[in-house]
Design a protein around this motif. Structure first.
Motif, PDB file in Angstrom:
ATOM      1  N   GLY A  47      73.142 -25.575  20.497  1.00 20.09           N
ATOM      2  CA  GLY A  47      72.844 -26.993  20.630  1.00 20.09           C
ATOM      3  C   GLY A  47      71.788 -27.406  19.636  1.00 20.09           C
ATOM      4  N   MET A  48      71.153 -28.540  19.948  1.00 21.22           N
ATOM      5  CA  MET A  48      70.093 -29.048  19.064  1.00 21.22           C
ATOM      6  C   MET A  48      69.036 -29.726  19.916  1.00 21.22           C
ATOM      7  N   PHE A  49      67.829 -29.793  19.365  1.00 24.95           N
ATOM      8  CA  PHE A  49      66.728 -30.481  20.035  1.00 24.95           C
ATOM      9  C   PHE A  49      65.804 -31.065  18.980  1.00 24.95           C
ATOM     10  N   LYS A  50      64.971 -31.989  19.409  1.00 22.54           N
ATOM     11  CA  LYS A  50      64.032 -32.616  18.488  1.00 22.54           C
ATOM     12  C   LYS A  50      62.686 -31.932  18.649  1.00 22.54           C
ATOM     13  N   TYR A  51      62.088 -31.563  17.504  1.00 21.64           N
ATOM     14  CA  TYR A  51      60.786 -30.905  17.510  1.00 21.64           C
ATOM     15  C   TYR A  51      60.009 -31.399  16.296  1.00 21.64           C
ATOM     16  N   ARG A  52      58.830 -31.954  16.544  1.00 25.10           N
ATOM     17  CA  ARG A  52      57.986 -32.499  15.473  1.00 25.10           C
ATOM     18  C   ARG A  52      58.770 -33.445  14.555  1.00 25.10           C
ATOM     19  N   ASN A  53      59.498 -34.345  15.176  1.00 23.39           N
ATOM     20  CA  ASN A  53      60.306 -35.351  14.494  1.00 23.39           C
ATOM     21  C   ASN A  53      61.409 -34.773  13.610  1.00 23.39           C
ATOM     22  N   GLU A  54      61.805 -33.564  13.889  1.00 24.68           N
ATOM     23  CA  GLU A  54      62.942 -32.964  13.177  1.00 24.68           C
ATOM     24  C   GLU A  54      63.980 -32.528  14.200  1.00 24.68           C
ATOM     25  N   VAL A  55      65.237 -32.587  13.810  1.00 28.73           N
ATOM     26  CA  VAL A  55      66.307 -32.088  14.658  1.00 28.73           C
ATOM     27  C   VAL A  55      66.518 -30.620  14.305  1.00 28.73           C
ATOM     28  N   ILE A  56      66.397 -29.771  15.311  1.00 26.34           N
ATOM     29  CA  ILE A  56      66.512 -28.324  15.130  1.00 26.34           C
ATOM     30  C   ILE A  56      67.818 -27.856  15.757  1.00 26.34           C
ATOM     31  N   GLN A  57      68.565 -27.111  15.000  1.00 25.25           N
ATOM     32  CA  GLN A  57      69.825 -26.544  15.490  1.00 25.25           C
ATOM     33  C   GLN A  57      69.530 -25.164  16.080  1.00 25.25           C
ATOM     34  N   MET A  58      70.057 -24.918  17.275  1.00 26.26           N
ATOM     35  CA  MET A  58      69.834 -23.634  17.938  1.00 26.26           C
ATOM     36  C   MET A  58      71.053 -22.736  17.757  1.00 26.26           C
ATOM     37  N   LEU A  59      70.782 -21.487  17.445  1.00 23.66           N
ATOM     38  CA  LEU A  59      71.851 -20.496  17.319  1.00 23.66           C
ATOM     39  C   LEU A  59      71.735 -19.474  18.438  1.00 23.66           C
ATOM     40  N   ASP A  60      72.858 -19.032  18.944  1.00 18.28           N
ATOM     41  CA  ASP A  60      72.887 -17.939  19.905  1.00 18.28           C
ATOM     42  C   ASP A  60      73.055 -16.661  19.085  1.00 18.28           C
ATOM     43  N   LEU A  61      71.980 -15.892  18.943  1.00 16.40           N
ATOM     44  CA  LEU A  61      72.034 -14.684  18.115  1.00 16.40           C
ATOM     45  C   LEU A  61      72.987 -13.643  18.685  1.00 16.40           C
ATOM     46  N   ARG A  62      73.158 -13.641  19.988  1.00 14.57           N
ATOM     47  CA  ARG A  62      74.110 -12.694  20.587  1.00 14.57           C
ATOM     48  C   ARG A  62      75.503 -12.945  20.001  1.00 14.57           C
ATOM     49  N   VAL A  63      75.925 -14.207  19.993  1.00  8.76           N
ATOM     50  CA  VAL A  63      77.251 -14.560  19.468  1.00  8.76           C
ATOM     51  C   VAL A  63      77.285 -14.355  17.959  1.00  8.76           C
ATOM     52  N   THR A  64      76.204 -14.716  17.291  1.00  5.88           N
ATOM     53  CA  THR A  64      76.120 -14.527  15.844  1.00  5.88           C
ATOM     54  C   THR A  64      76.320 -13.065  15.466  1.00  5.88           C
ATOM     55  N   PHE A  65      75.776 -12.153  16.292  1.00  7.15           N
ATOM     56  CA  PHE A  65      75.905 -10.712  16.034  1.00  7.15           C
ATOM     57  C   PHE A  65      77.192 -10.115  16.608  1.00  7.15           C
ATOM     58  N   GLY A  66      78.080 -10.977  17.113  1.00  9.74           N
ATOM     59  CA  GLY A  66      79.375 -10.505  17.601  1.00  9.74           C
ATOM     60  C   GLY A  66      79.363  -9.982  19.029  1.00  9.74           C
ATOM     61  N   LEU A  67      78.343 -10.341  19.806  1.00 10.15           N
ATOM     62  CA  LEU A  67      78.253  -9.919  21.202  1.00 10.15           C
ATOM     63  C   LEU A  67      78.679 -11.058  22.120  1.00 10.15           C
ATOM     64  N   LYS A  68      78.840 -10.758  23.413  1.00 11.40           N
ATOM     65  CA  LYS A  68      79.126 -11.804  24.391  1.00 11.40           C
ATOM     66  C   LYS A  68      77.902 -12.702  24.526  1.00 11.40           C
ATOM     67  N   SER A  69      78.144 -13.986  24.762  1.00  8.31           N
ATOM     68  CA  SER A  69      77.024 -14.887  25.039  1.00  8.31           C
ATOM     69  C   SER A  69      76.414 -14.473  26.374  1.00  8.31           C
TER      70      SER A  69
END
Length: 166
Positions: A47-69
């Protein structure tokens, strides 16, 4: 000669594997904020969230590394626990059949030999909440399986048995 700055590494564990990243690549670490999901985003984009007036995209590293979420892992864990619960409901029905009809008790009397016991004996977790909850089932689980031994012994020693008490 310019002195090289040494940055500490940040260590983290995902699904039992240890990873590290040089802290020079990290600007901030925050607690998981409230965030919005992104429709049609890749599976590893949480997902994404706002932090210090910037939109930050969140990554699930488990999925990125090929694991189950983590949600898939929790769902699989819940399904496994539900299946072990059903195993023991069936186990109790078999014990009732054995007590009522006699014959042979066909299921595991040893709490370490049933599917739950074999799983429990080999399960490892760093999650203290899960470990605490699971530790609460060990003693009642052992007592449940002991009931089959007691019923079997009662049937073998019928002359000295108070059947209602057994």
């Amino acid at each position: 000669m310019e002195k090289e700055i040494k940055y500490p590494y940040i260590l983290f564990k995902i699904a039992g594997s240890l990873y590290c990243i040089n802290s020079k690549y990290i600007s901030t670490i925050v607690q998981l904020p409230n965030y919005s999901t992104i429709p049609a985003a890749p599976a590893n984009v949480t997902g994404m969230f706002k932090y210090r007036n910037e939109v930050i995209q969140m990554l699930d590293l488990r999925v990125t590394f090929g694991l189950k979420s983590i949600s898939e892992e929790y769902r699989a864990f819940e399904e496994m626990i539900d299946a072990r619960k059903q195993d023991h409901i069936n186990w109790v029905k078999e014990l009732e059949r054995f007590i009522d009809e006699g014959g042979t008790f066909r299921l595991a009397k040893d709490p370490h030999q049933c599917a739950l016991g074999r799983w429990y004996d080999n399960f490892k977790t760093d999650n203290l909440t899960i470990a605490n909850h699971l530790s609460k089932i060990e003693e009642p689980h052992a007592r449940l399986h002991l009931a089959a031994d007691e019923a079997d012994n009662c049937k073998k020693d019928c002359e000295n048995c108070q059947q209602e008490e057994c």
